[in-house]
Motif scaffolding. Structure first.
Motif, PDB file in Angstrom:
ATOM      1  N   MET A  67       0.462  -0.859  -0.200  1.00  0.00           N
ATOM      2  CA  MET A  67       0.484   0.134  -0.128  1.00  0.00           C
ATOM      3  C   MET A  67       0.268   1.101   0.099  1.00  0.00           C
ATOM      4  SD  MET A  67      -3.535  -0.691   2.793  1.00  0.00           S
ATOM      5  CE  MET A  67      -2.594  -1.286   3.415  1.00  0.00           C
ATOM      6  N   ALA A  68       2.371   1.249   1.068  1.00  0.00           N
ATOM      7  CA  ALA A  68       3.008   2.101   0.512  1.00  0.00           C
ATOM      8  C   ALA A  68       3.289   2.708  -0.526  1.00  0.00           C
ATOM      9  CB  ALA A  68       3.955   2.098   1.526  1.00  0.00           C
ATOM     10  N   ALA A  69       4.260   1.539  -1.450  1.00  0.00           N
ATOM     11  CA  ALA A  69       4.297   1.638  -2.727  1.00  0.00           C
ATOM     12  C   ALA A  69       4.065   2.204  -3.515  1.00  0.00           C
ATOM     13  CB  ALA A  69       4.688   0.521  -3.096  1.00  0.00           C
ATOM     14  N   ALA A  70       2.005   2.126  -3.821  1.00  0.00           N
ATOM     15  CA  ALA A  70       0.688   2.623  -4.931  1.00  0.00           C
ATOM     16  C   ALA A  70       0.624   4.230  -4.485  1.00  0.00           C
ATOM     17  CB  ALA A  70      -0.362   1.437  -4.471  1.00  0.00           C
ATOM     18  N   ALA A  71       0.574   4.250  -3.291  1.00  0.00           N
ATOM     19  CA  ALA A  71       0.043   5.435  -2.517  1.00  0.00           C
ATOM     20  C   ALA A  71       1.380   6.267  -2.979  1.00  0.00           C
ATOM     21  CB  ALA A  71       0.286   5.490  -1.006  1.00  0.00           C
ATOM     22  N   ALA A  72       2.820   5.721  -2.792  1.00  0.00           N
ATOM     23  CA  ALA A  72       4.288   6.316  -3.333  1.00  0.00           C
ATOM     24  C   ALA A  72       3.532   7.075  -4.755  1.00  0.00           C
ATOM     25  CB  ALA A  72       5.031   6.034  -3.478  1.00  0.00           C
ATOM     26  N   VAL A  73       3.050   6.165  -5.846  1.00  0.00           N
ATOM     27  CA  VAL A  73       3.452   6.051  -7.130  1.00  0.00           C
ATOM     28  C   VAL A  73       1.571   7.102  -7.447  1.00  0.00           C
ATOM     29  CG1 VAL A  73       2.399   5.462  -8.730  1.00  0.00           C
ATOM     30  CG2 VAL A  73       3.881   3.481  -8.189  1.00  0.00           C
ATOM     31  N   VAL A  74       1.040   7.161  -6.444  1.00  0.00           N
ATOM     32  CA  VAL A  74      -0.501   7.888  -6.404  1.00  0.00           C
ATOM     33  C   VAL A  74       0.172   9.219  -6.070  1.00  0.00           C
ATOM     34  CG1 VAL A  74      -2.278   8.945  -5.608  1.00  0.00           C
ATOM     35  CG2 VAL A  74      -2.170   6.159  -6.271  1.00  0.00           C
ATOM     36  N   ALA A  75       0.587  10.169  -5.153  1.00  0.00           N
ATOM     37  CA  ALA A  75       2.153  11.163  -5.147  1.00  0.00           C
ATOM     38  C   ALA A  75       1.689  11.533  -6.015  1.00  0.00           C
ATOM     39  CB  ALA A  75       1.826  10.601  -3.790  1.00  0.00           C
ATOM     40  N   GLN A  76       2.873  10.749  -7.340  1.00  0.00           N
ATOM     41  CA  GLN A  76       4.074  10.928  -7.808  1.00  0.00           C
ATOM     42  C   GLN A  76       2.843  11.913  -8.745  1.00  0.00           C
ATOM     43  OE1 GLN A  76       7.254  11.892  -7.916  1.00  0.00           O
ATOM     44  NE2 GLN A  76       6.675  11.380  -6.053  1.00  0.00           N
ATOM     45  N   ILE A  77       1.822  11.015  -9.130  1.00  0.00           N
ATOM     46  CA  ILE A  77       1.017  11.483 -10.540  1.00  0.00           C
ATOM     47  C   ILE A  77       0.022  12.654 -10.001  1.00  0.00           C
ATOM     48  CG2 ILE A  77      -1.144  11.033 -11.785  1.00  0.00           C
ATOM     49  CD1 ILE A  77      -0.669   8.202 -10.842  1.00  0.00           C
ATOM     50  N   SER A  78      -0.122  13.023  -8.684  1.00  0.00           N
ATOM     51  CA  SER A  78      -0.631  13.850  -8.530  1.00  0.00           C
ATOM     52  C   SER A  78       0.275  14.955  -6.867  1.00  0.00           C
ATOM     53  CB  SER A  78      -2.436  13.729  -7.637  1.00  0.00           C
ATOM     54  OG  SER A  78      -3.096  13.117  -8.903  1.00  0.00           O
ATOM     55  N   PRO A  79       1.298  15.397  -7.318  1.00  0.00           N
ATOM     56  CA  PRO A  79       1.944  15.851  -6.561  1.00  0.00           C
ATOM     57  C   PRO A  79       1.493  17.045  -5.987  1.00  0.00           C
ATOM     58  CG  PRO A  79       3.157  16.697  -8.905  1.00  0.00           C
ATOM     59  CD  PRO A  79       1.657  16.176  -8.939  1.00  0.00           C
TER      60      PRO A  79
END
Length: 216
Positions: free
Chosen positions: A18-30
């Protein structure tokens, strides 16, 4: 006890995913108008209060806490100090993510220094815990295969702390976010190695009785 030995590695691995997935989302919507490379982790999370970045840190922190519980359930001889340092690492990440979300905006300036100190404490605790665990793992047949990996990750965290000290003092904070996020990544890798090993050991323990039953 057997159920807990299975559950803690599962929680840890799920938290890492979940941390990895959220990190990816954070890069998409900084965070708008905020560069993660030039801001401390605590400051960036405060600007992204309640966002994907904070969720990623909470998930990683929970994974680290689950690893500690899993090590205890598996009776891994890592030492009390290493356990406590890992707890500081996990709890520190959760606090860094949670404080901006639960405290009013008017109080954020007053706790900014304390907030950053929590993050620094987590960064210091992570490589220290890894270094202590590496020595214990090397003496345990079950953990010996990953002892060298844990040692190298702890060493990488130590070099990261040296870089953070330089950047924060004579470096005037230039690219401090890059250094801190690198430490977060190193800590995530360290947590992941332990979580996967716990899951593997749990699987071996679960399949061994079944194999004996078939042979008998």
């Amino acid at each position: 006890m057997l159920a807990s030995k299975r559950l803690y590695p599962l929680i840890a691995c799920a938290g890492l995913v979940m941390a990895a997935a959220a990190a990816v989302v954070a890069q998409i919507s900084p965070v708008p108008y905020a560069g993660p490379l030039d801001l401390t982790v605590s400051r960036y999370v405060a600007l992204d209060s309640g966002g994907a970045t904070g969720f990623a840190l909470v998930s990683l922190g929970i994974a680290a806490l689950a690893v500690v519980a899993g090590l205890r359930a598996a009776k891994a001889q890592v030492g009390l100090l290493a356990e406590r340092l890992t707890l500081v690492w996990g709890a520190g990440l959760v606090l860094v993510a949670a404080l901006p979300a639960v405290l009013p905006a008017t109080a954020m300036e007053g706790i900014a220094d304390a907030h950053h100190l929590v993050a620094v404490a987590a960064f210091v605790a992570m490589p220290a815990a890894g270094g202590l665990m590496a020595a214990r793992f090397n003496a345990d047949e079950r953990w010996r295969p990953v002892a060298r990996v844990v040692e190298w990750l702890a060493l990488a965290g130590g070099f990261g702390l040296l870089a953070l000290t330089y950047v924060a003092l004579p470096g005037h904070g230039v690219l401090i976010g890059l250094v801190e996020w690198s430490l977060v990544g190193t800590g995530a890798a360290l947590t992941g190695v332990q979580a996967v090993t716990l899951a593997r050991l749990s699987l071996v323990r679960n399949t061994a009785p079944a194999s004996h039953a078939v042979l008998s």
